[in-house]
Scaffold this motif. Structure first.
Motif, PDB file in Angstrom:
ATOM      1  N   VAL A 111      10.000 -10.428   7.653  1.00 25.21           N
ATOM      2  CA  VAL A 111       9.580  -9.747   8.875  1.00 25.21           C
ATOM      3  C   VAL A 111       9.467 -10.744  10.027  1.00 25.21           C
ATOM      4  CG1 VAL A 111       7.684  -8.415   9.875  1.00 25.21           C
ATOM      5  CG2 VAL A 111       8.372  -8.017   7.517  1.00 25.21           C
TER       6      VAL A 111
ATOM      7  N   PHE B 299      10.248 -12.118   0.618  1.00 25.54           N
ATOM      8  CA  PHE B 299      10.675 -10.775   1.001  1.00 25.54           C
ATOM      9  C   PHE B 299      12.188 -10.632   1.020  1.00 25.54           C
ATOM     10  CE2 PHE B 299       6.966  -8.384   2.927  1.00 25.54           C
ATOM     11  CZ  PHE B 299       6.012  -9.217   2.381  1.00 25.54           C
TER      12      PHE B 299
ATOM     13  N   LEU C 157       3.092 -23.164   0.490  1.00 25.09           N
ATOM     14  CA  LEU C 157       1.884 -22.506  -0.032  1.00 25.09           C
ATOM     15  C   LEU C 157       1.642 -22.800  -1.513  1.00 25.09           C
ATOM     16  CD1 LEU C 157       2.172 -19.068   1.827  1.00 25.09           C
ATOM     17  CD2 LEU C 157       0.850 -21.086   2.473  1.00 25.09           C
TER      18      LEU C 157
ATOM     19  N   ALA D 141      -2.768 -12.731  -2.839  1.00 23.71           N
ATOM     20  CA  ALA D 141      -2.166 -13.983  -2.368  1.00 23.71           C
ATOM     21  C   ALA D 141      -3.116 -15.148  -2.634  1.00 23.71           C
ATOM     22  CB  ALA D 141      -1.853 -13.881  -0.874  1.00 23.71           C
TER      23      ALA D 141
ATOM     24  N   ILE E  63      -0.552 -11.033  15.308  1.00 22.62           N
ATOM     25  CA  ILE E  63       0.613 -10.322  15.831  1.00 22.62           C
ATOM     26  C   ILE E  63       0.458 -10.060  17.332  1.00 22.62           C
ATOM     27  CG2 ILE E  63       1.882  -8.129  15.769  1.00 22.62           C
ATOM     28  CD1 ILE E  63       1.111  -8.031  12.727  1.00 22.62           C
TER      29      ILE E  63
ATOM     30  N   VAL F 172       7.771 -12.154  13.430  1.00 16.91           N
ATOM     31  CA  VAL F 172       6.492 -12.140  14.138  1.00 16.91           C
ATOM     32  C   VAL F 172       6.665 -12.960  15.427  1.00 16.91           C
ATOM     33  CG1 VAL F 172       3.995 -12.412  13.940  1.00 16.91           C
ATOM     34  CG2 VAL F 172       5.384 -12.214  11.869  1.00 16.91           C
TER      35      VAL F 172
ATOM     36  N   ALA G 219      -2.287 -19.595   6.828  1.00 12.48           N
ATOM     37  CA  ALA G 219      -2.122 -19.075   5.468  1.00 12.48           C
ATOM     38  C   ALA G 219      -2.559 -20.117   4.438  1.00 12.48           C
ATOM     39  CB  ALA G 219      -0.659 -18.680   5.247  1.00 12.48           C
TER      40      ALA G 219
ATOM     41  N   ALA H 184      -3.639  -6.948  -0.802  1.00 13.28           N
ATOM     42  CA  ALA H 184      -2.522  -7.895  -0.830  1.00 13.28           C
ATOM     43  C   ALA H 184      -2.984  -9.324  -0.553  1.00 13.28           C
ATOM     44  CB  ALA H 184      -1.462  -7.483   0.185  1.00 13.28           C
ATOM     45  N   ASP H 185      -3.893  -9.491   0.431  1.00 15.35           N
ATOM     46  CA  ASP H 185      -4.317 -10.854   0.759  1.00 15.35           C
ATOM     47  C   ASP H 185      -5.129 -11.468  -0.383  1.00 15.35           C
ATOM     48  OD1 ASP H 185      -6.137  -8.842   1.645  1.00 15.35           O
ATOM     49  OD2 ASP H 185      -7.291 -10.350   2.720  1.00 15.35           O
TER      50      ASP H 185
ATOM     51  N   GLU I  86       0.789  -1.232   0.000  1.00 12.91           N
ATOM     52  CA  GLU I  86       0.000   0.000   0.000  1.00 12.91           C
ATOM     53  C   GLU I  86       0.817   1.276   0.000  1.00 12.91           C
ATOM     54  OE1 GLU I  86      -3.158   0.306   2.770  1.00 12.91           O
ATOM     55  OE2 GLU I  86      -4.021  -1.631   2.229  1.00 12.91           O
TER      56      GLU I  86
ATOM     57  N   PHE J 211       1.784  -6.204   6.076  1.00 11.78           N
ATOM     58  CA  PHE J 211       1.892  -6.538   4.662  1.00 11.78           C
ATOM     59  C   PHE J 211       2.418  -7.966   4.493  1.00 11.78           C
ATOM     60  CE2 PHE J 211       4.610  -6.395   0.706  1.00 11.78           C
ATOM     61  CZ  PHE J 211       3.550  -6.488  -0.172  1.00 11.78           C
ATOM     62  N   TYR J 212       3.375  -8.316   5.329  1.00 11.29           N
ATOM     63  CA  TYR J 212       3.960  -9.662   5.262  1.00 11.29           C
ATOM     64  C   TYR J 212       2.877 -10.719   5.460  1.00 11.29           C
ATOM     65  CZ  TYR J 212       7.442 -13.361   6.232  1.00 11.29           C
ATOM     66  OH  TYR J 212       8.216 -14.479   6.202  1.00 11.29           O
ATOM     67  N   LEU J 213       2.062 -10.545   6.505  1.00  7.57           N
ATOM     68  CA  LEU J 213       1.033 -11.545   6.785  1.00  7.57           C
ATOM     69  C   LEU J 213      -0.076 -11.513   5.739  1.00  7.57           C
ATOM     70  CD1 LEU J 213       0.880 -11.264  10.666  1.00  7.57           C
ATOM     71  CD2 LEU J 213       2.031 -12.979   9.276  1.00  7.57           C
ATOM     72  N   GLN J 214      -0.376 -10.308   5.253  1.00  7.85           N
ATOM     73  CA  GLN J 214      -1.386 -10.220   4.191  1.00  7.85           C
ATOM     74  C   GLN J 214      -0.891 -10.924   2.933  1.00  7.85           C
ATOM     75  OE1 GLN J 214      -2.532  -5.880   4.125  1.00  7.85           O
ATOM     76  NE2 GLN J 214      -4.492  -6.871   3.747  1.00  7.85           N
ATOM     77  N   GLN J 215       0.394 -10.764   2.669  1.00  3.57           N
ATOM     78  CA  GLN J 215       0.955 -11.414   1.490  1.00  3.57           C
ATOM     79  C   GLN J 215       0.848 -12.933   1.618  1.00  3.57           C
ATOM     80  OE1 GLN J 215       3.297 -13.312  -0.337  1.00  3.57           O
ATOM     81  NE2 GLN J 215       2.055 -12.349  -1.941  1.00  3.57           N
ATOM     82  N   ARG J 216       0.776 -13.403   2.857  1.00  5.44           N
ATOM     83  CA  ARG J 216       0.623 -14.847   3.062  1.00  5.44           C
ATOM     84  C   ARG J 216      -0.857 -15.254   3.077  1.00  5.44           C
ATOM     85  NH1 ARG J 216       5.118 -14.192   1.479  1.00  5.44           N
ATOM     86  NH2 ARG J 216       7.006 -14.730   2.629  1.00  5.44           N
TER      87      ARG J 216
ATOM     88  N   GLU K 266      -6.505  -8.174   7.135  1.00  2.00           N
ATOM     89  CA  GLU K 266      -5.909  -7.286   8.135  1.00  2.00           C
ATOM     90  C   GLU K 266      -6.299  -7.669   9.559  1.00  2.00           C
ATOM     91  OE1 GLU K 266      -6.810  -3.282   6.970  1.00  2.00           O
ATOM     92  OE2 GLU K 266      -4.716  -2.857   6.521  1.00  2.00           O
TER      93      GLU K 266
ATOM     94  N   GLU L 239      -3.025   1.982   6.523  1.00  2.00           N
ATOM     95  CA  GLU L 239      -2.989   0.842   7.432  1.00  2.00           C
ATOM     96  C   GLU L 239      -3.017   1.283   8.882  1.00  2.00           C
ATOM     97  OE1 GLU L 239       0.164  -1.314   5.686  1.00  2.00           O
ATOM     98  OE2 GLU L 239      -1.212  -2.697   4.711  1.00  2.00           O
TER      99      GLU L 239
ATOM    100  N   GLU M  84       3.624  -1.421   9.205  1.00  2.00           N
ATOM    101  CA  GLU M  84       2.960  -1.748   7.952  1.00  2.00           C
ATOM    102  C   GLU M  84       3.628  -2.967   7.311  1.00  2.00           C
ATOM    103  OE1 GLU M  84       2.781   1.645   5.436  1.00  2.00           O
ATOM    104  OE2 GLU M  84       1.411   2.715   6.772  1.00  2.00           O
ATOM    105  N   GLU M  85       4.948  -3.072   7.492  1.00  2.00           N
ATOM    106  CA  GLU M  85       5.660  -4.191   6.865  1.00  2.00           C
ATOM    107  C   GLU M  85       5.210  -5.525   7.454  1.00  2.00           C
ATOM    108  OE1 GLU M  85       7.670  -4.333   4.156  1.00  2.00           O
ATOM    109  OE2 GLU M  85       7.072  -2.235   4.004  1.00  2.00           O
ATOM    110  N   GLN M  86       4.980  -5.528   8.794  1.00  2.00           N
ATOM    111  CA  GLN M  86       4.551  -6.757   9.456  1.00  2.00           C
ATOM    112  C   GLN M  86       3.169  -7.183   8.936  1.00  2.00           C
ATOM    113  OE1 GLN M  86       4.680  -6.166  13.678  1.00  2.00           O
ATOM    114  NE2 GLN M  86       5.626  -8.156  14.068  1.00  2.00           N
TER     115      GLN M  86
END
Lengths: 258, 482
Positions: free
Chosen positions: A91, A87, A165, A79, B449, A93, A105, A75-76, A54, B433-438, B442, B3, B429-431
């Motif tokens: 990141v 990446f 995945l 996916a 998290i 977690v 996921a 984004a989701d 975003e 975005f990372y999970l959304q990408q998976r 939100e 976000e 936002e990166e955290q």
């Protein structure tokens, strides 16, 4: 599979900062592409924009996935279509195990694609199978996502996630950076194992090194927000020998840039 | 919606317990003076020594000043404008002997809160004491507990039925003049729970008190006393909610725990008082004194708290480890959002030899809230071999909230070992975005998290309540995503 058409992108918070300035790229099933280019040329941004980050705004052009624009998708949702991004800086977690994250996921994506969801035991079997691919021990599943991982482990974890995945289109953003030669071979081997006729892989990289182990069908050079040149793997070798200057010159001679 | 905004709107998930129950209250005048205190004691039909306890506390309170050292800002309550006792009208003026005597509206309230009191619907394996404003409405599974020798009832009943135990222990951990709000509580305390576990007894079920403030005018001044005799064990949980009112309401409780030799008390709190609206209007002032006393050798007291509500929270569940080899633990998740302010932490006082304490504090701040951890680890000269391990982690959501840590360490024994770790992170936002990408949306990403961040504490909760706490964090975090 993926068609990027005249893509212009700027930073959302600062529209004067234009990063992509008309990218055109077509990726078909069964292909491996490599995107190379100097720092700041827009390679990483391109992968993030495809994945739906975003922080960037598309000001012109389109991204079509199987013929349909995905620009309006979160984004989701992208996916769920099978788009995956490994990446550059994975990141952390804390407190969430690799296994929990990936099962959630996997099942979310499976549900969206109308595939069967896996119960915890089935998932465990599936995940263990994929661990072998990146030569990781089983305890890897129980560790918190990327927390306390070494740089190399984080990169291998990205490939492991990709394996679990089973995406259709994967952008690997500098997954080869910072790896020693053994880790690089493991990662490259994983990519080779995972690429097949009905999926596609895009390697975003600085170095020709990984291309010794993964054979790309197409190599693109990105300079200043555009694909300056496309070719086969010989192009990568030429870049390794001569750097990017000869391309920069070409571009400026044409008067299109700089 | 950016976000950050999405995050903030999620954390501001709507409060689901803000409804009011329309019941008739007995008249009781507002304000505080000796006559009021005598009247509270008279209505509760208390013995003389309780009245004396109250009056002495009141004398002390009058000499005291409201403390201003906590890192919170609020308009001080007008103590003359509070109703200190609030009792619903009853058929014959007595506490319900059976559920048939309980006002159906109140039963319905508890059912809505997810705590059905009716026998066929009762939560299995959990005995519940339901406190509505100033009184205990009903206690479930009393007989079954009595078979094991465990006394579980309201403190008012305990004063009537077991005065010798109450007299011995009331005020023995938190003295009546301990601090401003503890003194006020000691003067006007209304109801709360009483637990007594005899020697060599493992309490056969989880005990739980559910506190509900309903009356807009009243404060709640509950008093809880838990005693575990030698070699016995109990796990106790309190839950709290209140309706949404424009005015602030005062909740000033005192909780005292006593663990004798080899005894273990596990005390968990899921606090979800109404926290006020986005402008900071209304909400509960939660000014609470909670203290446990490991009186016997090898005893253990463990506090676990999930604090999500209240406009202002001001509490430090503490443990005095007097017995040799005794253990004190404090596990806390405090979530603040909008204009909420929390100044919370613990005091671990090591007196006995080889005493051991653990502090795990997780603060989550969002909106314009302010979240402070304040903790004291004190090692007395004779506490040879004492050990403390503290972790204080803060998580920030958005740009306008604050997180603070005030750790105090006083060690008077050179053999003691004290470790303190602290960290601050931001949900970025990166955290997300990372999970959304998976593939996660939100809501799920943030929930994952936050639950991961608080995991070390959540896993300390009794099983039966872990799901409830998970859900509560979920509710607090859920909301409309842009």
């Amino acid at each position: 599979m993926l068609e990027i058409k005249d893509l212009h992108v700027c930073v959302e918070e600062d529209p004067s900062e234009k990063i992509l300035k008309g990218v055109n790229l077509t990726i078909n099933e069964g292909e491996i592409h490599a995107i190379m280019g100097p720092n700041g040329s827009g390679k990483s941004t391109l992968s993030k924009v495809v994945a739906g980050h975003e922080a960037y705004e598309v000001t012109q052009g389109d991204i079509l996935y199987n013929g349909e624009s995905i620009l309006d998708l979160e984004a989701d949702e992208r996916a769920h279509l099978g788009i995956f991004l490994a990446f550059q800086y994975p990141v952390e977690v804390p407190g969430v195990t690799n296994k929990n994250l990936l099962r959630q996921a996997y099942n979310t994506i499976a549900e969206e694609q109308g595939r069967e969801e896996l119960d915890p035991l089935q998932f465990e079997d599936h995940a263990r199978e994929q661990l072998k691919l990146v030569d990781m021990k089983e305890e890897f599943l129980e560790r918190s996502v990327n927390a306390g991982f070494s740089g190399g482990e984080k990169k291998r974890n990205e490939i492991f996630q990709m394996a679990v995945l089973q995406p259709k289109l994967s952008f690997l953003d500098e997954t080869d950076s910072g790896l020693d030669i053994d880790a690089l071979k493991i990662v490259a081997n994983g990519i080779n194992e995972l690429s097949g006729e009905d999926n596609a892989v895009v390697l975003v990289t600085h170095y020709q090194r990984i291309l010794d182990y993964v054979q790309p069908d197409h190599v693109h050079v990105m300079i200043d927000g555009k694909i300056a040149k496309s070719g086969d793997k010989d192009l990568a070798i030429k870049l390794e020998e001569q750097g990017y200057d000869w391309l920069t010159d070409t571009v400026s001679v044409n008067g299109e840039q700089q | 919606m950016s976000e950050t905004e999405a995050l903030e709107s999620m954390v501001g998930g709507e409060y689901k317990y803000g409804f009011t129950t329309d019941v008739e209250y007995e008249d009781f005048p507002k304000g505080i003076n000796e006559d009021i205190i005598r009247e509270i004691s008279r209505r509760k039909d208390e013995p003389e020594w309780v009245l004396e306890f109250r009056l002495e506390a009141f004398e002390k309170w009058k000499q005291m000043e409201e403390p201003d050292w906590p890192n919170v800002e609020y308009e001080k309550p007008d103590f003359e404008n509070i109703q200190y006792y609030s009792s619903t009208k009853k058929k014959d003026g007595k506490k319900a002997e059976s559920l048939d005597d309980v006002d159906p509206q109140i039963l319905e309230t508890y059912e809505k809160l997810g705590i059905p009191l009716q026998e066929q619907k009762q939560l299995q394996g959990i005995a519940v004491d339901a406190v509505f404003d100033s009184e205990s409405i009903f206690t479930t599974f009393k007989e079954k507990l009595a078979e094991a020798g465990v006394i579980f009832c309201s403190i008012s009943e305990a004063i009537q039925d077991h005065p010798e135990i109450v007299k011995e222990y009331l005020g023995s951990v938190v003295p009546k003049g301990d601090n401003f709000y503890a003194a006020l509580n000691s003067a006007v305390f209304s109801d709360g729970s009483f637990v007594y576990v005899p020697e060599d007894t493992v309490c056969p079920m989880e005990l739980s008190t559910y506190f509900r403030i309903n009356n807009m005018q009243s404060g709640q001044f509950e008093r809880t006393l838990i005693i575990c005799e030698d070699n016995s064990h109990v796990s106790y949980l309190e839950g709290c909610t209140a309706p949404q009112y424009q005015e602030n309401q005062l909740h000033a409780a005192v909780v005292e725990l006593v663990a004798l030799e080899d005894a273990e008390i596990k005390y968990s709190t899921i606090q979800n008082w109404y926290s006020g609206d986005e402008k900071g209007q209304g909400g509960i002032f939660n000014f609470v004194t909670k203290r446990g006393h490991c009186r016997g050798d090898n005893s253990k007291i463990s506090w676990t708290q999930v604090e999500t509500g209240s406009a202002i929270t001001w509490k430090y569940p503490s443990v005095i480890m007097q017995g040799d080899n005794s253990v004190g633990e404090f596990y806390s998740v405090a979530v603040t959002n909008q204009r909420q302010q929390a100044d919370t932490g613990t005091k671990m006082i090591h007196v006995g030899k080889n005493t051991k304490s653990t502090i795990i504090s997780k603060g989550i701040s969002a909106g314009e809230s302010n979240n402070s951890y304040r903790g004291l680890v004190k090692i007395s000269p004779r506490a040879d071999g004492a050990q403390n391990y503290s972790v204080c982690d803060s998580m920030l959501i958005g740009q306008t909230c604050g997180a603070h840590t005030f750790p105090y360490i006083e060690s008077a024994n050179p053999t003691a070992k004290v470790e303190h770790e602290a960290s601050t992170s931001r949900v970025g936002e990166e955290q997300i975005f990372y999970l959304q990408q998976r593939g996660m949306d939100e809501d799920d990403a943030i929930s994952l998290i936050v639950n991961g961040f608080a995991k070390e504490v959540l896993q300390e909760l009794p099983m039966e309540f872990a799901v409830e706490a998970d859900k509560l964090l979920g509710i607090k975090l859920e909301g409309s995503v842009g």
